[in-house]
Design a protein around this motif. Sequence first.
Motif, PDB file in Angstrom:
ATOM      1  N   GLU A  27       0.835  -1.198   0.000  1.00  0.00           N
ATOM      2  CA  GLU A  27       0.000   0.000   0.000  1.00  0.00           C
ATOM      3  C   GLU A  27       0.875   1.254   0.000  1.00  0.00           C
ATOM      4  N   PHE A  28       1.990   1.189   0.723  1.00  0.00           N
ATOM      5  CA  PHE A  28       2.911   2.324   0.773  1.00  0.00           C
ATOM      6  C   PHE A  28       3.396   2.697  -0.625  1.00  0.00           C
ATOM      7  N   LEU A  29       3.815   1.724  -1.394  1.00  0.00           N
ATOM      8  CA  LEU A  29       4.301   1.992  -2.740  1.00  0.00           C
ATOM      9  C   LEU A  29       3.190   2.524  -3.630  1.00  0.00           C
ATOM     10  N   GLU A  30       1.980   1.996  -3.483  1.00  0.00           N
ATOM     11  CA  GLU A  30       0.850   2.506  -4.256  1.00  0.00           C
ATOM     12  C   GLU A  30       0.609   3.974  -3.939  1.00  0.00           C
ATOM     13  N   GLN A  31       0.662   4.328  -2.664  1.00  0.00           N
ATOM     14  CA  GLN A  31       0.456   5.719  -2.270  1.00  0.00           C
ATOM     15  C   GLN A  31       1.599   6.597  -2.765  1.00  0.00           C
ATOM     16  N   LEU A  32       2.811   6.080  -2.728  1.00  0.00           N
ATOM     17  CA  LEU A  32       3.957   6.841  -3.207  1.00  0.00           C
ATOM     18  C   LEU A  32       3.835   7.106  -4.704  1.00  0.00           C
TER      19      LEU A  32
END
Length: 89
Positions: free
Chosen positions: A17-22
């Motif tokens: 999810e972190f990478l998606e948000q980034l």
Amino acid sequence: MLLSRYDQAKEVLLHSEFLEQLNDGVILADGGMGSHIFQLTGRLASPEYPFEALNLANPDMIEGIHLASLASGARVLTANTFAANELDW
């Protein structure tokens, strides 16, 4: 096929999810914990007064700093453990 730990970690990161948000834009992180503590206490960290000890001695202060960071828009918080190791001081 068995994946190495590196490959497993890579898979987790690629689907996180972190990478998606980034990928959607900038993610704001908290500020320097030492600066916040100095602002609140007027004291600098020292061997006799390590800021990391406040995690146990004054957890409400540390929580307040984190909550203020979140209220300011931070979406990533770091732990107050910068010098919490046997090699420092």
